[in-house]
Design a protein around this motif. Structure first.
Motif, PDB file in Angstrom:
ATOM      1  N   LEU A 201      12.630  66.711  88.365  1.00  0.00           N
ATOM      2  CA  LEU A 201      11.817  66.081  87.319  1.00  0.00           C
ATOM      3  C   LEU A 201      10.357  66.440  87.551  1.00  0.00           C
ATOM      4  N   ASP A 202       9.732  67.025  86.531  1.00  0.00           N
ATOM      5  CA  ASP A 202       8.322  67.407  86.651  1.00  0.00           C
ATOM      6  C   ASP A 202       7.473  66.211  86.231  1.00  0.00           C
ATOM      7  N   ARG A 203       6.920  65.503  87.220  1.00  0.00           N
ATOM      8  CA  ARG A 203       6.191  64.264  86.925  1.00  0.00           C
ATOM      9  C   ARG A 203       4.932  64.504  86.093  1.00  0.00           C
ATOM     10  N   SER A 204       4.398  65.729  86.143  1.00  0.00           N
ATOM     11  CA  SER A 204       3.184  65.979  85.360  1.00  0.00           C
ATOM     12  C   SER A 204       3.507  66.049  83.867  1.00  0.00           C
ATOM     13  N   LYS A 205       4.784  66.176  83.561  1.00  0.00           N
ATOM     14  CA  LYS A 205       5.180  66.229  82.143  1.00  0.00           C
ATOM     15  C   LYS A 205       5.920  64.973  81.724  1.00  0.00           C
ATOM     16  N   LEU A 206       5.887  63.984  82.590  1.00  0.00           N
ATOM     17  CA  LEU A 206       6.728  62.806  82.364  1.00  0.00           C
ATOM     18  C   LEU A 206       6.164  61.853  81.301  1.00  0.00           C
ATOM     19  N   LEU A 207       6.981  61.585  80.309  1.00  0.00           N
ATOM     20  CA  LEU A 207       6.688  60.501  79.372  1.00  0.00           C
ATOM     21  C   LEU A 207       7.772  59.454  79.588  1.00  0.00           C
ATOM     22  N   LEU A 208       7.354  58.272  80.015  1.00  0.00           N
ATOM     23  CA  LEU A 208       8.322  57.208  80.270  1.00  0.00           C
ATOM     24  C   LEU A 208       8.448  56.368  79.005  1.00  0.00           C
ATOM     25  N   PHE A 209       9.637  56.385  78.407  1.00  0.00           N
ATOM     26  CA  PHE A 209       9.895  55.672  77.152  1.00  0.00           C
ATOM     27  C   PHE A 209      10.801  54.473  77.405  1.00  0.00           C
ATOM     28  N   GLY A 210      10.745  53.563  76.457  1.00  0.00           N
ATOM     29  CA  GLY A 210      11.664  52.418  76.474  1.00  0.00           C
ATOM     30  C   GLY A 210      11.255  51.479  75.364  1.00  0.00           C
ATOM     31  N   GLY A 211      11.950  50.378  75.241  1.00  0.00           N
ATOM     32  CA  GLY A 211      11.558  49.377  74.259  1.00  0.00           C
ATOM     33  C   GLY A 211      10.404  48.563  74.817  1.00  0.00           C
ATOM     34  N   TRP A 212       9.542  48.040  73.954  1.00  0.00           N
ATOM     35  CA  TRP A 212       8.409  47.237  74.468  1.00  0.00           C
ATOM     36  C   TRP A 212       8.921  45.926  75.044  1.00  0.00           C
ATOM     37  N   GLU A 213      10.051  45.474  74.528  1.00  0.00           N
ATOM     38  CA  GLU A 213      10.751  44.335  75.092  1.00  0.00           C
ATOM     39  C   GLU A 213      12.225  44.639  74.894  1.00  0.00           C
ATOM     40  N   SER A 214      13.074  43.851  75.507  1.00  0.00           N
ATOM     41  CA  SER A 214      14.496  44.038  75.253  1.00  0.00           C
ATOM     42  C   SER A 214      14.968  42.913  74.350  1.00  0.00           C
ATOM     43  N   ALA A 215      16.160  43.068  73.786  1.00  0.00           N
ATOM     44  CA  ALA A 215      16.719  41.991  72.967  1.00  0.00           C
ATOM     45  C   ALA A 215      17.447  40.975  73.838  1.00  0.00           C
ATOM     46  N   SER A 216      17.424  41.171  75.147  1.00  0.00           N
ATOM     47  CA  SER A 216      18.072  40.199  76.028  1.00  0.00           C
ATOM     48  C   SER A 216      17.014  39.365  76.745  1.00  0.00           C
ATOM     49  N   ARG A 217      16.296  39.974  77.709  1.00  0.00           N
ATOM     50  CA  ARG A 217      15.268  39.221  78.428  1.00  0.00           C
ATOM     51  C   ARG A 217      14.016  39.091  77.569  1.00  0.00           C
ATOM     52  N   GLY A 218      13.697  40.148  76.846  1.00  0.00           N
ATOM     53  CA  GLY A 218      12.545  40.086  75.952  1.00  0.00           C
ATOM     54  C   GLY A 218      11.236  39.800  76.655  1.00  0.00           C
ATOM     55  N   ALA A 219      11.054  40.346  77.860  1.00  0.00           N
ATOM     56  CA  ALA A 219       9.859  39.999  78.635  1.00  0.00           C
ATOM     57  C   ALA A 219       8.720  40.995  78.425  1.00  0.00           C
ATOM     58  N   GLY A 220       9.038  42.251  78.201  1.00  0.00           N
ATOM     59  CA  GLY A 220       7.975  43.247  78.108  1.00  0.00           C
ATOM     60  C   GLY A 220       7.325  43.492  79.454  1.00  0.00           C
ATOM     61  N   VAL A 221       8.102  43.460  80.506  1.00  0.00           N
ATOM     62  CA  VAL A 221       7.581  43.603  81.862  1.00  0.00           C
ATOM     63  C   VAL A 221       8.141  44.848  82.557  1.00  0.00           C
ATOM     64  N   THR A 222       9.383  45.164  82.263  1.00  0.00           N
ATOM     65  CA  THR A 222      10.095  46.196  83.012  1.00  0.00           C
ATOM     66  C   THR A 222       9.397  47.556  82.968  1.00  0.00           C
ATOM     67  N   LEU A 223       9.081  48.005  81.763  1.00  0.00           N
ATOM     68  CA  LEU A 223       8.558  49.359  81.618  1.00  0.00           C
ATOM     69  C   LEU A 223       7.195  49.523  82.289  1.00  0.00           C
ATOM     70  N   GLN A 224       6.311  48.494  82.088  1.00  0.00           N
ATOM     71  CA  GLN A 224       4.995  48.564  82.727  1.00  0.00           C
ATOM     72  C   GLN A 224       5.126  48.660  84.239  1.00  0.00           C
ATOM     73  N   THR A 225       6.010  47.817  84.764  1.00  0.00           N
ATOM     74  CA  THR A 225       6.157  47.779  86.216  1.00  0.00           C
ATOM     75  C   THR A 225       6.732  49.092  86.731  1.00  0.00           C
ATOM     76  N   ALA A 226       7.715  49.625  86.014  1.00  0.00           N
ATOM     77  CA  ALA A 226       8.277  50.914  86.418  1.00  0.00           C
ATOM     78  C   ALA A 226       7.177  51.974  86.389  1.00  0.00           C
ATOM     79  N   GLY A 227       6.315  51.905  85.366  1.00  0.00           N
ATOM     80  CA  GLY A 227       5.196  52.840  85.266  1.00  0.00           C
ATOM     81  C   GLY A 227       4.279  52.733  86.482  1.00  0.00           C
ATOM     82  N   GLU A 228       3.927  51.496  86.838  1.00  0.00           N
ATOM     83  CA  GLU A 228       3.081  51.273  88.018  1.00  0.00           C
ATOM     84  C   GLU A 228       3.736  51.863  89.265  1.00  0.00           C
ATOM     85  N   LEU A 229       5.034  51.594  89.410  1.00  0.00           N
ATOM     86  CA  LEU A 229       5.745  52.075  90.593  1.00  0.00           C
ATOM     87  C   LEU A 229       5.756  53.600  90.653  1.00  0.00           C
TER      88      LEU A 229
END
Lengths: 266, 337, 613
Positions: A118-146
């Motif tokens: 995986l070429d991280r310099s070309k990485l676009l991390l996609f996902g839903g802004w929230e999920s229809a289950s937890r609906g928190a809007g936390v997962t993607l940001q945190t994964a991005g930080e990590l």
């Protein structure tokens, strides 16, 4: 290759939207494994956007990193695989929305970091802004930080790659408007709202092609146990919101209109 | 002993706090009072002097990150600013409003602070139990966290806005070097339809269901009349426009559609769950998956031809069994007067 | 690559083709039996050269199955089955593996009296009712024993949705077959006297099938063997019957609509899992009903509305609502909550409706192949067995290097089928239900005779076509009743409801739990949805026949209220509400050609999204 992207779409599975949901002790959903599941609708939008972006930028590739019990993933993939081309990274983890988002993010980030070549310099991390289950809007940001990505956008409805390589992003903000930002290319995180693309038609050939990668990915799906991260539940319940409904029959339209206008003015 | 910190930001004018920020402040003040905890306020904006006056009397200490780099909502700069504010305050509980600006960054900030985060909080009890919804407003749960700092992102409209008492507080600046960012914010854009879209501040939510584009009693579809009636009402009543999923989806089915409807209007399912004092549903069946989007609409009335619709079974306060075309024409006439 | 081209806004869109080894249509119990047997053998012998793909050298056989429904769990039946064939495949089948599965514990047959006096009962039946009244409890007479032919010793109560989902997982886990939901197949590809594969339904089309944005012509899937298991109303089976005709004397003339709900019984219910009740006598004497109790207080409760119920305004939904309110059932159901609801057409002709079971390049399995036992009212296990038999035959032919010709399939598949105990049972049941055309009492006597003599004796019967079984309105209702109903229709009532009201059926008092409006049953129960971009799959062949039609049976019997009165006299069809039960196909009093009714039921997407059926 100019302007090619490595797009990683993160998604969970959620109950098909018309299902009747009821919590049981845990909490968990009653009959969770019985309910028909679908790819989270917002994440699905981001998957279609990812596919369209990849198609428009030759040399790009789409990965779908999905976490759910293996059997459920297999079922849902039979529908998702017919939509757009992607390579599956499967995590054999829990299904429900009552799990901790940060733990989920950690599992996803680990899986993404482990994608070979995986070429991280070309990485676009996609996902839903929230999920229809937890609906928190936390997962993607945190994964991005990590993953060390600090160009992040949430509630994205549109992503355009300009001729100069800049990404024009429209994010939903208050008042039914969009914030317009320009980002100088990858890497970046995009939590999608609905986007603008219709759900692609089912393509059997697409399904066949995807399936060649999906079956092995499911076979080597890593079991994931999520940490509770200090989260505990005091209660989880379906609220009783039954109102005393007044049924108004045989009232002339004019009178109803007067009543409604008076009520609006209250 | 908990230490409570509430993060706020200025609104687009640059001179006032966003309303949701003031709501978070009153929630924090209340919480701090309930167990005599220490309260600190954090403030973010290019220049916070005027906005800080709105915080008078709320907390002994206001920390602020200011500077042109922090004028606009952007992940890298906002995250750095909030991270510095949290570090300076060293709280155990962090409250913040769920504005677009903070919803974008707060998970990242919580991660950097080594804390835990819960979002879409509608209530926090004095025993530090937080209420929020799961599964698209279908299940309400109360959660607790052992981990600190614990970030709680409060939904807008769940608390009264704070009103200042006394003199403007002293603001203590927290210095932050703006991090390198590859993003510039160009501004905001309104959808072309403008006035026909969602207006979160409207008192009334008007929801149009798929019945508007179905055959009427004369066996014909009257989509043009429907458009006229709905737009007429929105103009006259200054209402926010919502729609059922089936109506929004119809464009894909090539049925008669209302031209101004987009997915931004959808209420329930994959759509919004807005907060309005009143809601009027028209030509919409009112079944559970659709009505979950009405969870936070206080007073509900519906116009429907079917006495057995979902609205009539405890989902609405009043259901008028009538033809919405006729009623809305009369309503518009009255409003125009 | 393409055999046809289409132009949309100046663009040319080609119809894609794909080569596979075995193309399967319809994932139900029959296909479950076929794929379970086939893929197990493939997985056990990965190096067997006979099981290698002919179209993709180096790969295992390419076996693909296309299912119309949006989810493999969207089966529509809660059943009790003897499960003999199923247990052959899964000797260790236990309820912990398959939700809603329970071994049959106690079984009884109930004759329900009519406490309302609204049903149409013959004088003979009324006399019988009087005699039984003393022995009845809660207006039901419990038969002292369950006739052997109805008994499901060691059987299972199942949810077909859950069972299908579990079987699908087992099959897919082998990696030897692909099951594609949401993929309606429109027809068989027939060249000369051979089937060469199947054509999937077009997507991105308008309601009339004309290309629209995102147009994608349905792909042609070529296969050496096409396995057709798309049920009694499936479009591929229909296309084969149209092309090849039916064996002499065979025709599917008798039908029933099964409609049921899955309910959660109250917490204090005395009913235990594995309880099985068969009922008859109410709401109409011709209507059979059932209640099966699954684990965790779930129960399937439903009715069968048969074609020999001659009333043109038969309506399954309202009838089901009266059924569950029968005092004997209502004691247990009144505080129950509807969790799911569904409907399905059942071919009630048994072997009378058996098509050609195979031909060059194709074979038919399951209910659409006439495998249902009309005496025991059992179809799932029989369907499963036909699938197993075809899989064994397929493996034999592959290993012997023989082609899938009619002759070879006849010698392997059909020969196995004819010798099986399942087939013997089906043959014995052949004429078991003939008597119902004459009347309920004759029908029951005929069933008894056939059951007690293993089919040696039966009541003979002249069975008219489905369209001819529908009587004119005047034969079913008095002039006064019709007059009263017409007045109610003027006020906006539905004709079928107005007629039930006029004949003395009380109005349904909705409770929002188990007694809900028909539309709520669709949403709360069936979770009915349809993806956009497909053509209407219900069409009225000759509008001129709808113009003078007074029976309007297609509207009354539409399980989803998807067929309604239209602009003129031709009914309107709303595909978003269609549950694909296929009732419209046989609930039309008019025929264009002496073979088919005026309703054309084609391949369509969408329908149930409930998995608890």
């Amino acid at each position: 290759m100019p302007n090619s992207f490595q797009i990683v779409v993160c998604s969970s599975l959620v109950p098909d939207p018309l299902q009747t949901l009821e919590p049981v002790a845990g909490p968990a959903l009653k009959n969770e494994m019985m309910l028909p599941a679908v790819l989270d609708p917002w994440a699905a939008c981001s998957l279609y956007e990812a596919a369209a972006l990849a198609a428009a930028h030759p040399g790009s590739k789409v990965y779908l990193v999905a976490m759910a019990p293996k059997a459920k993933l297999q079922q849902v993939m039979m529908t998702v695989a017919q939509k757009v081309p992607f390579e599956l990274v499967a995590l054999d983890g829990p299904l429900g929305g009552f799990t901790d988002a940060q733990s989920t993010a950690a599992a996803l980030a680990e899986a993404i970091a482990a994608i070979p070549a995986l070429d991280r310099s070309k990485l676009l991390l996609f996902g839903g802004w929230e999920s229809a289950s937890r609906g928190a809007g936390v997962t993607l940001q945190t994964a991005g930080e990590l993953l060390g990505i600090t160009e992040q956008f949430q509630g994205v409805d549109q992503l355009t790659v300009r001729d100069d390589g800049q990404l024009e992003v429209l994010e939903r903000v208050e008042g039914g408007r969009h914030q317009v930002s320009l980002c100088q290319g990858a890497p970046a995180v995009f939590g999608w709202a609905t986007g603008n693309l219709a759900e692609p038609r089912n393509s059997p050939q697409m399904g066949m092609a995807n399936m060649r990668g999906i079956t092995p990915a499911l076979m080597k799906a890593k079991p994931v146990k999520l940490d509770a991260n200090g989260l505990s539940y005091v209660s989880a319940a379906v609220p009783k919101q039954t109102r005393e409904t007044r049924l108004v029959r045989d009232m002339p339209a004019e009178e109803i209109a007067r009543e409604i206008v008076a009520w609006m003015a209250e | 002993m908990e230490k409570i910190f509430v993060l706020t930001h200025v609104d687009e004018s640059g001179t006032a706090l966003a309303k949701a920020s003031l709501e978070a402040v009153s929630a924090a003040v209340e919480l701090a009072k309930s167990f005599s905890a220490e309260l600190t306020i954090g403030l973010l904006g290019a220049d916070v002097a005027q906005a800080a006056a709105q915080l008078a009397g709320a907390a002994p200490k206001v920390l602020a990150v200011t500077g042109q780099a922090f004028a606009q909502p952007r992940y890298a700069t906002d995250a750095a600013a909030c991270e510095a504010l949290v570090k300076a305050a060293a709280p155990t509980i962090v409250l913040a409003p769920s504005t677009a600006r903070f919803a974008r960054v707060m998970a990242g900030v919580a991660h950097r602070a080594g804390g835990a985060i819960d979002t879409h909080i509608t209530a926090v009890s004095p025993s530090l139990e937080a209420t929020r919804w799961f599964y698209r407003q279908r299940i309400e749960a109360v959660v607790k966290r052992e981990r600190r700092p614990w970030f709680l992102l409060l939904d807008a409209g769940t608390h009264a806005a704070y009103s200042a008492t006394g003199a403007a507080p002293a603001v203590e600046a927290v210095a932050v070097a703006a991090p390198a960012s590859r993003t510039t914010v160009a501004g905001t854009r309104s959808p072309q339809q403008g006035e026909q879209t969602i207006r979160p501040n409207a008192k009334l939510l008007f929801v149009a269901g798929a019945g508007w584009t179905k055959k009427q009693s004369d066996g014909q579809v009257h989509a043009a009349d429907a458009e006229k009636l709905i737009l007429g009402f929105l103009h006259a009543a200054d209402a926010s426009l919502g729609s059922s999923k089936s109506l929004v989806d119809q464009s894909g089915e090539n049925q008669a559609t209302l031209k101004f409807m987009t997915h931004l209007n959808q209420i329930g399912q994959t759509g919004a769950t807005p907060r309005h004092a009143k809601g009027l549903s028209t030509c919409c069946h009112g079944e559970e998956p659709h009505v979950v989007g009405w969870r936070f609409v206080n007073e509900r009335r519906a116009i429907n031809l079917d006495a057995n619709c979902g609205w009539a079974r405890g989902k609405a306060d009043v259901v008028y069994l009538a033809d919405a075309f006729q009623v809305m024409a009369k309503v518009n006439e009255l409003l125009e007067k | 690559m393409s055999d046809a081209q289409f132009a949309v806004e100046g663009q040319t869109i080609e119809r894609q083709t794909m080569e596979v080894d075995i193309a399967c249509v319809g994932f139900g119990p029959a296909m479950g039996g076929f794929l379970t047997t086939l893929t197990r053998e493939m997985a056990a012998h990965p190096d067997d050269p006979a099981l290698q793909s002919r179209v993709m050298p180096g790969m295992p056989l390419q076996v693909l199955c296309y299912e119309r429904a949006d989810d493999l769990a969207a089966g529509v039946s809660g059943v009790v089955t003897a499960a003999k064939a199923i247990r052959q495949s899964f000797p260790e089948l236990v309820s912990s593996a398959v939700p809603m599965l329970a071994p049959v514990k106690n079984e009884k047959v109930l004759y329900l009296l009519d406490p309302l006096g609204a049903s149409k009962r013959s004088v003979a039946l009324k006399a019988g009712d009087l005699l039984l009244r003393g022995a009845a409890r809660d207006h039901a007479y419990e038969l002292p024993f369950t006739p052997e032919f109805l008994n499901k010793h060691d059987g299972l109560v199942l949810s077909i949705g859950q069972f299908n989902q579990w079987v699908a997982n087992e099959v897919m886990m082998t990696g030897m077959a692909q099951l594609w939901p949401g993929s309606p197949v429109s027809e068989a590809l027939i060249e000369g006297d051979a089937v060469k594969g199947v054509r999937l339904a077009d997507q991105g089309v308008l309601r009339d099938g004309a290309p629209d944005a995102g147009y994608m012509p349905g792909m042609d899937v070529h296969a050496a063997l096409t396995v057709v298991g798309d049920g009694p109303v499936g479009p591929v089976g229909q296309s084969l019957d149209r092309h090849f005709g039916m064996p002499f004397g065979n025709q599917t003339r008798e039908w029933a609509l099964g409609m049921k709900m899955v309910v959660e019984l109250p917490e204090d219910t005395p009913l235990t899992e594995g309880t099985v009740w068969h009922t008859f006598g109410f709401p109409e004497p011709e209507i059979f009903g059932f209640l099966y109790v699954h684990p965790e207080r779930l129960a399937s409760v439903g009715i069968f509305v048969p074609s020999w119920l001659k009333n043109p305004q038969r309506t399954a939904y309202r009838t089901l609502q009266h059924y569950i309110q029968h005092p004997y059932l209502w004691r247990y159901l009144k505080n129950a909550q509807m969790r799911s609801w569904s409907a399905k057409s059942l071919a009630e002709s048994g072997t009378h409706g058996e098509p050609y079971l195979c031909g060059n390049g194709y074979a038919r399995i399951g209910e659409g192949s006439g495998s249902t036992n009309m005496l025991t009212g059992s179809g799932v296990d029989e369907a499963w067995a036909t699938g197993m038999q075809l899989a064994e035959a397929t493996l034999e032919l592959l290993r012997e290097g023989r082609e899938f010709t009619q002759e070879n399939l006849q010698a392997t598949y059909v020969a196995r089928r004819r010798l099986s105990s399942v087939e013997q049972g089906v043959q014995q049941a052949k004429n078991a239900r003939n008597g119902f055309q004459t009347g309920v009492v004759t029908g029951l006597i005929g069933m008894g005779l056939a059951g007690l003599t293993n089919g040696k004796l039966a009541v003979g019967g002249n069975i008219p076509r489905a369209d001819q079984q529908i009587a004119p309105l005047e034969q079913s209702f008095s002039a006064a009743q019709l007059e009263k109903a017409r007045a109610a229709v003027q006020q906006g009532a539905l004709l079928q409801d107005a007629l039930m009201d006029a004949t003395g059926w009380p109005p349904i008092e909705y409770d929002g739990r188990i007694l809900v409006s028909h539309q709520d049953a669709l949403l709360m129960g069936g979770k009915v949805q349809a993806a956009p971009g497909f053509a209407d799959h219900v069409l009225f062949r000759d509008p001129a026949l709808c113009e003078p039609c007074r029976e309007r049976t297609c509207i009354a019997m539409c399980s989803g209220q998807a067929i309604t009165e239209g602009d003129g006299r031709v009914p309107a069809f709303d595909r978003e509400k269609c549950v694909h039960c296929g009732a419209c196909l046989w609930n039309c009093a008019h025929s264009t050609d002496g073979k088919h009714t005026n309703v054309d039921f084609r391949a369509g997407a969408g329908g149930f999204h409930s998995a608890e059926n």
